[in-house]
Design a protein around this motif. Structure first.
Motif, PDB file in Angstrom:
ATOM      1  N   VAL A  89       0.839  -1.202   0.000  1.00  0.00           N
ATOM      2  CA  VAL A  89       0.000   0.000   0.000  1.00  0.00           C
ATOM      3  C   VAL A  89       0.873   1.251   0.000  1.00  0.00           C
ATOM      4  CG1 VAL A  89      -1.723   1.307   1.299  1.00  0.00           C
ATOM      5  CG2 VAL A  89      -1.936  -1.178   1.104  1.00  0.00           C
ATOM      6  N   HIS A  90       1.896   1.260   0.853  1.00  0.00           N
ATOM      7  CA  HIS A  90       2.792   2.421   0.911  1.00  0.00           C
ATOM      8  C   HIS A  90       3.588   2.580  -0.381  1.00  0.00           C
ATOM      9  CE1 HIS A  90       1.911   3.219   5.100  1.00  0.00           C
ATOM     10  NE2 HIS A  90       2.117   1.946   5.394  1.00  0.00           N
ATOM     11  N   ASP A  91       3.818   1.475  -1.064  1.00  0.00           N
ATOM     12  CA  ASP A  91       4.572   1.520  -2.320  1.00  0.00           C
ATOM     13  C   ASP A  91       3.680   1.832  -3.522  1.00  0.00           C
ATOM     14  OD1 ASP A  91       6.792   0.862  -0.858  1.00  0.00           O
ATOM     15  OD2 ASP A  91       6.698  -1.279  -1.323  1.00  0.00           O
ATOM     16  N   ARG A  92       2.389   2.096  -3.263  1.00  0.00           N
ATOM     17  CA  ARG A  92       1.414   2.375  -4.321  1.00  0.00           C
ATOM     18  C   ARG A  92       1.292   1.195  -5.279  1.00  0.00           C
ATOM     19  NH1 ARG A  92      -2.423   5.777  -3.712  1.00  0.00           N
ATOM     20  NH2 ARG A  92      -2.436   6.478  -5.889  1.00  0.00           N
ATOM     21  N   GLY A  93       1.462   0.005  -4.715  1.00  0.00           N
ATOM     22  CA  GLY A  93       1.294  -1.200  -5.508  1.00  0.00           C
ATOM     23  C   GLY A  93      -0.152  -1.649  -5.504  1.00  0.00           C
ATOM     24  N   PRO A  94      -0.458  -2.719  -6.221  1.00  0.00           N
ATOM     25  CA  PRO A  94      -1.836  -3.202  -6.288  1.00  0.00           C
ATOM     26  C   PRO A  94      -2.298  -3.812  -4.965  1.00  0.00           C
ATOM     27  CG  PRO A  94      -0.366  -4.717  -7.427  1.00  0.00           C
ATOM     28  CD  PRO A  94       0.452  -3.518  -7.078  1.00  0.00           C
ATOM     29  N   ALA A  95      -3.538  -3.499  -4.601  1.00  0.00           N
ATOM     30  CA  ALA A  95      -4.158  -4.117  -3.425  1.00  0.00           C
ATOM     31  C   ALA A  95      -4.811  -5.427  -3.853  1.00  0.00           C
ATOM     32  CB  ALA A  95      -5.204  -3.183  -2.821  1.00  0.00           C
ATOM     33  N   THR A  96      -4.627  -6.451  -3.035  1.00  0.00           N
ATOM     34  CA  THR A  96      -5.178  -7.771  -3.337  1.00  0.00           C
ATOM     35  C   THR A  96      -5.831  -8.342  -2.088  1.00  0.00           C
ATOM     36  OG1 THR A  96      -3.171  -8.972  -2.705  1.00  0.00           O
ATOM     37  CG2 THR A  96      -3.289  -8.142  -4.979  1.00  0.00           C
TER      38      THR A  96
END
Length: 341
Positions: free
Chosen positions: A260-267
């Motif tokens: 989340v902090h890395d602005r990656g995909p939420a799964t």
């Protein structure tokens, strides 16, 4: 009119209080009305007193209709909602009790009103998510989310427009934050077990709809002690699986997993991480080593190393609980009773 000072707990207490009228304060007046309406409704009258309850309820309704003229009202295309007291205030919105008339009776509702107009898009997003959830999965699973009655735009006298979501009321529920506060030494894991199981079932249903809740925090998880029910609140933060969360809850920033902090995909693994933290906080030092290890496996830094399927994780949790406590049985759970007002 003056407030009734004696506690109102029974049908006879409500009858005695009815002539006293409503308090001058609007929030207190709404609370007083709700208390009397609950006790005087003909459907809940003591045996043999239905006619008396019907007459008293009609008298109460007429008095409340007159009193409601002094209370704030929000009007949708379908109803005029008389606002009652605030239930809670969150990061984005205030929840307020309300009632409207339908088929000659007062119907209860909860209005979710944004604190700032800039959050209107998140309110509309929540309405769209709840509408979608109301059409997927088995009907029994849909109880894991609030029921959206309608969503409408309200324009105030100064021209400010707000998107307001109207939700069906939920009686008898408590947040996990309230449960934790009532058990400062940590909740018995045997009680936490059914809450954890319900939470994983709710997440399994959500993830099958290709959604991530994105804000599984203690104040967003409601449980019903007697019925062992669970409802997930605040769907403003939800997103489609594989996309990034639209907004974060600042006070829980440290609880989010790295993706989340890395602005990656939420799964699904994102929700599973947050849910496991909820349960760890709830049990505190009461959690035995096998459950602590289970939490660690759900909160590993790399999302690919965490469980990806809440339904499968539920089966694994059941296996751990079976080894710890034996065959599953219904365990009654109660919350401390609040003082009468």
């Amino acid at each position: 009119m003056t407030a009734v000072r004696e506690p109102i707990r029974t049908f006879d207490d409500a009858l005695a209080a009815l002539p006293a009228g409503f308090p001058a304060d609007a929030d207190a007046a709404a609370r007083h009305y709700r208390r009397l309406a609950r006790l005087l409704h003909p459907d809940t009258a003591p045996p043999g007193r239905t006619d008396q309850a019907t007459a008293a309820f009609a008298r109460l309704s007429a008095a409340w209709q007159a009193r409601s003229a002094d209370l704030p009202v929000l009007t949708s295309p379908h109803h005029s909602y008389v606002l009652g007291p605030a239930i809670a205030t969150g990061d984005l919105a205030e929840l307020r009790t309300a009632h409207h008339r339908r088929a000659g009776e007062h119907r209860e509702a909860v209005l979710k009103i944004p604190l700032r107009p800039r959050d209107n898009d998140l309110m509309s997003h929540e309405a769209a998510v709840l509408t979608r959830l109301g059409t997927v999965g088995e009907p029994r699973h849909r109880a894991y989310a609030p029921t959206l009655l309608e969503s409408f735009r309200d324009r105030s006298a100064d021209g400010t427009e707000r998107v307001i979501n109207v939700l069906a009321p939920l009686a008898g529920f408590h947040t996990l934050a309230q449960v934790a506060a009532a058990h400062p030494g940590g909740l018995d894991p045997r009680d936490a077990a059914w809450m954890w199981r319900r939470l994983l079932a709710a997440l399994g249903w959500i993830h099958r709809a290709c959604l991530v809740h994105g804000a599984v925090f203690p104040e967003h998880v409601l449980i019903h002690p007697e019925l062992h029910g669970l409802v997930l609140l605040d769907w403003c933060y939800a997103t489609a699986t594989g996309t990034h969360l639209p907004v974060l809850v600042d006070r829980h920033r440290d609880s989010y997993p790295p993706e989340v902090h890395d602005r990656g995909p939420a799964t699904a693994a994102t929700d599973i991480h947050l849910a496991a933290l909820c349960m760890r906080q709830l049990m505190g030092d009461q959690a035995p080593p096998p459950l602590r290890a289970f939490v660690r496996g759900c909160t590993l830094p790399r999302p690919g190393a965490r469980p990806q399927d809440a339904w499968r994780l539920l089966a694994e949790l059941d296996a751990v609980l079976d080894r710890l406590y034996g065959r599953r049985t219904f365990r009654p759970f109660t919350m401390p009773t609040a003082p009468a007002v």
